[in-house]
Motif scaffolding. Structure first.
Motif, PDB file in Angstrom:
ATOM      1  N   UNK A 103     -12.991 -12.242  -2.458  1.00  0.00           N
ATOM      2  CA  UNK A 103     -11.570 -13.201  -2.242  1.00  0.00           C
ATOM      3  C   UNK A 103     -10.766 -12.919  -3.405  1.00  0.00           C
ATOM      4  N   UNK A 104     -11.381 -12.964  -4.739  1.00  0.00           N
ATOM      5  CA  UNK A 104     -10.434 -12.500  -5.642  1.00  0.00           C
ATOM      6  C   UNK A 104      -9.971 -11.186  -5.706  1.00  0.00           C
ATOM      7  N   UNK A 105     -10.697 -10.260  -5.379  1.00  0.00           N
ATOM      8  CA  UNK A 105     -10.451  -8.719  -5.540  1.00  0.00           C
ATOM      9  C   UNK A 105      -9.464  -8.364  -4.210  1.00  0.00           C
ATOM     10  N   UNK A 106      -9.621  -9.077  -3.246  1.00  0.00           N
ATOM     11  CA  UNK A 106      -8.849  -8.737  -2.139  1.00  0.00           C
ATOM     12  C   UNK A 106      -7.236  -9.269  -2.231  1.00  0.00           C
ATOM     13  N   UNK A 107      -7.338 -10.254  -2.762  1.00  0.00           N
ATOM     14  CA  UNK A 107      -6.089 -11.007  -3.178  1.00  0.00           C
ATOM     15  C   UNK A 107      -5.305 -10.123  -4.491  1.00  0.00           C
ATOM     16  N   UNK A 108      -6.008  -9.578  -5.443  1.00  0.00           N
ATOM     17  CA  UNK A 108      -5.385  -8.721  -6.315  1.00  0.00           C
ATOM     18  C   UNK A 108      -4.864  -7.372  -5.786  1.00  0.00           C
ATOM     19  N   UNK A 109      -5.741  -7.075  -4.584  1.00  0.00           N
ATOM     20  CA  UNK A 109      -5.230  -5.859  -4.225  1.00  0.00           C
ATOM     21  C   UNK A 109      -3.991  -6.155  -3.252  1.00  0.00           C
ATOM     22  N   UNK A 110      -4.089  -7.135  -2.644  1.00  0.00           N
ATOM     23  CA  UNK A 110      -2.883  -7.466  -1.781  1.00  0.00           C
ATOM     24  C   UNK A 110      -1.514  -7.571  -2.715  1.00  0.00           C
ATOM     25  N   UNK A 111      -1.872  -8.350  -3.620  1.00  0.00           N
ATOM     26  CA  UNK A 111      -0.476  -8.506  -4.613  1.00  0.00           C
ATOM     27  C   UNK A 111      -0.136  -7.236  -5.213  1.00  0.00           C
ATOM     28  N   UNK A 112      -0.907  -6.335  -5.517  1.00  0.00           N
ATOM     29  CA  UNK A 112      -0.544  -4.935  -6.001  1.00  0.00           C
ATOM     30  C   UNK A 112       0.160  -4.161  -4.625  1.00  0.00           C
ATOM     31  N   UNK A 113      -0.497  -4.268  -3.691  1.00  0.00           N
ATOM     32  CA  UNK A 113       0.246  -3.748  -2.411  1.00  0.00           C
ATOM     33  C   UNK A 113       1.524  -4.233  -2.117  1.00  0.00           C
ATOM     34  N   UNK A 114       1.783  -5.411  -2.462  1.00  0.00           N
ATOM     35  CA  UNK A 114       3.140  -5.949  -2.396  1.00  0.00           C
ATOM     36  C   UNK A 114       3.921  -5.366  -3.151  1.00  0.00           C
ATOM     37  N   UNK A 115       3.523  -5.271  -4.528  1.00  0.00           N
ATOM     38  CA  UNK A 115       4.281  -4.902  -5.697  1.00  0.00           C
ATOM     39  C   UNK A 115       4.869  -3.447  -5.157  1.00  0.00           C
ATOM     40  N   UNK A 116       4.141  -2.574  -4.922  1.00  0.00           N
ATOM     41  CA  UNK A 116       4.232  -1.059  -4.666  1.00  0.00           C
ATOM     42  C   UNK A 116       5.100  -0.935  -3.449  1.00  0.00           C
ATOM     43  N   UNK A 117       5.049  -1.863  -2.511  1.00  0.00           N
ATOM     44  CA  UNK A 117       5.811  -2.086  -1.317  1.00  0.00           C
ATOM     45  C   UNK A 117       7.031  -2.224  -1.554  1.00  0.00           C
ATOM     46  N   UNK A 118       7.364  -3.350  -2.364  1.00  0.00           N
ATOM     47  CA  UNK A 118       8.804  -3.641  -2.572  1.00  0.00           C
ATOM     48  C   UNK A 118       9.491  -2.757  -3.435  1.00  0.00           C
ATOM     49  N   UNK A 119       8.745  -2.001  -4.416  1.00  0.00           N
ATOM     50  CA  UNK A 119       9.436  -0.805  -5.472  1.00  0.00           C
ATOM     51  C   UNK A 119       9.689   0.405  -4.111  1.00  0.00           C
ATOM     52  N   UNK A 120       8.791   0.574  -3.185  1.00  0.00           N
ATOM     53  CA  UNK A 120       9.182   1.727  -2.180  1.00  0.00           C
ATOM     54  C   UNK A 120      10.376   1.251  -1.322  1.00  0.00           C
ATOM     55  N   UNK A 121      10.389  -0.093  -0.993  1.00  0.00           N
ATOM     56  CA  UNK A 121      11.665  -0.550   0.072  1.00  0.00           C
ATOM     57  C   UNK A 121      12.905  -0.391  -0.573  1.00  0.00           C
ATOM     58  N   UNK A 122      12.992  -0.681  -2.141  1.00  0.00           N
ATOM     59  CA  UNK A 122      14.147  -0.568  -2.865  1.00  0.00           C
ATOM     60  C   UNK A 122      14.728   0.860  -2.771  1.00  0.00           C
ATOM     61  N   UNK A 123      13.867   2.123  -2.722  1.00  0.00           N
ATOM     62  CA  UNK A 123      14.505   3.585  -2.722  1.00  0.00           C
ATOM     63  C   UNK A 123      14.609   3.897  -1.320  1.00  0.00           C
ATOM     64  N   UNK A 124      13.960   3.424  -0.341  1.00  0.00           N
ATOM     65  CA  UNK A 124      13.976   3.925   1.014  1.00  0.00           C
ATOM     66  C   UNK A 124      15.350   3.833   1.651  1.00  0.00           C
ATOM     67  N   UNK A 125      15.333   5.007   2.516  1.00  0.00           N
ATOM     68  CA  UNK A 125      16.625   4.978   3.353  1.00  0.00           C
ATOM     69  C   UNK A 125      16.604   3.735   4.267  1.00  0.00           C
ATOM     70  N   UNK A 126      17.839   3.208   4.524  1.00  0.00           N
ATOM     71  CA  UNK A 126      17.948   2.125   5.524  1.00  0.00           C
ATOM     72  C   UNK A 126      17.627   2.829   6.963  1.00  0.00           C
ATOM     73  N   UNK A 127      16.892   1.984   7.954  1.00  0.00           N
ATOM     74  CA  UNK A 127      16.289   2.692   9.156  1.00  0.00           C
ATOM     75  C   UNK A 127      17.775   2.764   9.953  1.00  0.00           C
TER      76      UNK A 127
END
Length: 318
Positions: A103-127
């Motif tokens: 549970x702890x590892x999965x939550x940590x992974x998910x939090x990290x993925x969300x941070x990476x996704x947020x950074x990606x969305x900031x630079x992605x072209x608008x659909x």
């Protein structure tokens, strides 16, 4: 539990296969590979370890964490150990320890993925901008009859992933063109063109074993016109949708489609986009429209996700 201490990885794998007879070969192989991974980490066969890696999870997790395995592989290893604990009917207190770790590892992974996704969305072209640029570029391909096979092929593939819901590349591998839905035998993915109706039928895709057959109408007229020109001028004979060349009627593989998307998007947008980028941009666009739950569920299923929560994660308010 001591009875199992001297079992080899193969013997424990056989127990797993007996307990989970209906699982796929890939799942069975994954379990065995996880046990062999434990042996590799300790540089010793399981009988020598006497289940020390299970009884002392903290020590094992430390070894696993500092290893060079990917986070996905690490989580898979932990999941396999939990399956093993259930197979051998380990004490509940020990099982609970491992469940907490997972549970702890999965939550940590998910939090990290969300941070990476947020950074990606900031630079992605608008659909909306992606779609508009492709629509404008399409006029050249529809009006110019001197376009080469390769140029038209590459633009058509980009259009398939930008002018409608961008499903995974694997959905289009070996896709067949048909003139009636009666051609659907439940095994192939099809593009059915019946008069003015353009419909995609997905029988095979990553999560089809859970979600079943999915269909999607192609409503974008520009994409319809591109398909018509492709089939009437460039791909007259083959029933395969995306062929390698006019001489080679084989269906393109995933690697070939992926390379075309990345090279062609660089020409169109000034920077290369992969399918994950396009899908992320699309899901952010959908999230901002704030559709109701059922609409989000339908879209998520077409994209190949079980839950609409995946779309919510792409909100700019993450």
């Amino acid at each position: 539990m001591n009875y199992f201490f001297n079992k080899t990885a193969r013997e424990l794998s056989d127990l797993h296969n007996q307990a989970f007879q209906n699982t796929s070969k890939a799942t069975k192989s994954t379990f065995l590979q996880s046990l062999k991974r434990v042996e590799k980490i300790y540089d010793a066969p399981l009988p020598e370890l006497q289940f020390s890696f299970i009884v002392n999870p903290e020590e094992f997790i430390q070894h696993l964490t500092t290893s060079n395995y990917s986070e996905n592989t690490k989580l898979t290893t932990i999941t396999s150990i939990i399956k093993l604990l259930r197979i051998i009917d380990a004490p509940q207190t020990l099982l609970n320890k491992w469940l907490v770790i997972l549970k702890e590892r999965t939550e940590a992974r998910q939090n990290n993925d969300n941070i990476i996704l947020k950074k990606k969305l900031q630079v992605l072209l608008d659909y909306k901008d992606i779609r508009k640029m492709v629509e404008e570029k399409a006029e050249t391909y529809l009006n110019d009859n001197e376009q080469s096979f390769k140029d038209f092929q590459q633009f058509l593939i980009v259009a398939f992933f930008t002018l409608q819901i961008p499903v995974r590349i694997s959905n289009y591998i070996n896709m067949v063109v048909a003139s009636t839905s009666e051609a659907d035998d439940g095994t192939n993915n099809l593009l059915v063109i019946d008069d003015d109706k353009y419909e995609l039928i997905f029988n095979k895709y990553r999560t089809s074993h859970m979600l079943g057959k999915k269909t999607m109408l192609i409503k974008n007229e520009t994409l319809q016109f591109l398909i018509d020109k492709w089939l009437s001028k460039y791909n007259k004979v083959s029933t395969n949708l995306f062929i390698v060349s006019q001489e080679n009627k084989r269906s393109m593989n995933g690697r070939q489609i992926k390379q075309i998307i990345e090279s062609s998007t660089k020409d169109i947008f000034g920077s290369a986009l992969n399918v994950d980028n396009i899908r992320a941009s699309y899901m952010r666009y959908i999230s901002e429209l704030d559709p109701d739950f059922q609409d989000k569920l339908d879209i998520a299923n077409i994209l190949g996700y079980k839950s609409p929560n995946t779309i919510d994660k792409h909100s700019t308010e993450i």
